[in-house]
Design an enzyme around this catalytic site. Structure first.
Site, PDB file in Angstrom:
ATOM      1  CB  ALA A 218     -22.039  96.621-119.560  1.00 36.45           C
ATOM      2  CB  VAL A 219     -19.858 100.598-123.038  1.00 32.22           C
ATOM      3  CG1 VAL A 219     -20.157 101.666-124.086  1.00 32.22           C
ATOM      4  CG2 VAL A 219     -19.279 101.232-121.781  1.00 32.22           C
TER       5      VAL A 219
ATOM      6  NE  ARG B 184     -11.590  99.477-129.492  1.00 26.73           N
ATOM      7  CZ  ARG B 184     -12.253  98.317-129.416  1.00 26.73           C
ATOM      8  NH1 ARG B 184     -13.550  98.295-129.661  1.00 26.73           N
ATOM      9  NH2 ARG B 184     -11.622  97.201-129.105  1.00 26.73           N
TER      10      ARG B 184
ATOM     11  CE  LYS C  16     -11.004 110.462-124.946  1.00 29.31           C
ATOM     12  NZ  LYS C  16      -9.957 109.577-124.374  1.00 29.31           N
TER      13      LYS C  16
ATOM     14  CB  ALA D 229     -15.493 102.403-120.203  1.00 28.07           C
TER      15      ALA D 229
ATOM     16  CG  ASP E  37     -10.701  92.096-121.394  1.00 30.65           C
ATOM     17  OD1 ASP E  37     -10.209  92.814-122.298  1.00 30.65           O
ATOM     18  OD2 ASP E  37     -11.910  92.129-121.096  1.00 30.65           O
TER      19      ASP E  37
ATOM     20  CE1 TYR F 123     -12.300  98.874-115.981  1.00 30.14           C
ATOM     21  CE2 TYR F 123     -11.340  96.692-116.176  1.00 30.14           C
ATOM     22  CZ  TYR F 123     -12.428  97.536-116.265  1.00 30.14           C
ATOM     23  OH  TYR F 123     -13.653  97.036-116.634  1.00 30.14           O
TER      24      TYR F 123
END
Length: 273
Positions: free
Chosen positions: A192-193, A199, A201, A203, A230, A237
């Site tokens: 989670a961010v 957006r 970077k 994650a 999603d 990923y």
């Protein structure tokens, strides 16, 4: 949509595991306290996680890919990744309460559905309770909570957790059938961010830290699940090296009304640990 590994939070009332002694977390005027209690159960995980029994004892510190640092918060953490303005460190049992609380806030904001504020606070407390329990009771080479912060002090993000991810060792046969020669793997969950840092970077840095962790622990495979629709998360990923290998069975989606998830796997190279 936020790029997150699929994780469906359980209800606040938790089913617990038989015959074990636990420490119940309570929050009182901004401080975390514990009260010992004898229960027939243990805290579960929404992913059916269990305490593991590996006899290996510590998180390696010899590799040049990570270094033990004294953070400005005053505790020692393992820095796994530092790039694009973000550093990723591993939490431990001695991590300051303030940081644990920040992790709970990030998770609660990412995973709680629109609910009354009082229920949101309960969900946040549940996330904090779960985190403290895992850090105290899981083997250090079987579970890790990784957090992302700004690598340099800026007014906007100084001393703030902006992203988080869990890494837990599993040996589920339903997954092992896709891992040639594998007997265990690291399952990536709860990524989670915070909204305003997406957006940027964050994650990507968290996922790279999971690669470093896999090398330290000696695991060849990283595994995660994500909602099939999603596409933003799947693209994230895929760019990080994960590949789709299967999807949820119909009985787990259509018949019970849950969104279909896909299983994604990454084989980690150990040549540059």
């Amino acid at each position: 949509m936020a790029a997150q590994c699929q994780w469906q939070p359980t209800s606040i009332s938790t089913t617990l595991k038989k015959d074990a002694t636990c420490k119940q977390l309570s929050i009182n005027r901004g401080r975390i306290t514990f009260c010992n209690w004898r229960s027939k159960y243990l805290f579960p995980s929404p992913m059916n996680e269990q305490c593991c029994t590996s006899t290996t004892t510590s998180f390696p510190v010899s590799s040049a890919s990570a270094r033990k640092i004294k953070s400005q918060r005053g505790d020692h953490q393992y820095e796994l990744v530092n790039e694009n303005g973000w550093k990723v460190t591993r939490m431990n049992e001695t991590t300051e309460q303030e940081m644990m609380r920040e992790v709970a806030v990030v998770r609660a904001k990412a995973f709680s559905q629109p609910i009354p504020f009082s229920k949101y606070l309960l969900f946040q407390d549940e996330q904090l309770s779960r985190l403290v329990y895992k850090l105290k009771n899981y083997k250090p080479d079987r579970y890790a909570c990784l957090v992302a912060e700004a690598s340099t002090d800026t007014p906007e993000v100084k001393q703030q957790v902006v992203g988080v991810v869990d890494a837990t060792v599993y040996s589920d046969d339903d997954v092992l059938q896709y891992l040639p020669g594998g007997t265990e793997y690291i399952y990536i969950s709860g990524i989670a961010v915070l909204n305003k840092f997406r957006r940027q970077k964050v994650a990507t840095a968290l996922l790279k830290a999971c690669d470093v962790l896999a090398r330290f622990w000696g695991f060849e495979y990283l595994v995660l699940r994500v909602n099939e629709d999603d596409f933003g998360a799947q693209r994230l990923y895929t760019n990080a090296g994960y590949k789709v290998v299967s999807g949820d069975a119909t009985c787990k989606t259509k018949w019970i009304g849950r969104r279909r998830r896909v299983l994604m796997i990454k084989q980690v190279s150990h040549g540059s640990a």
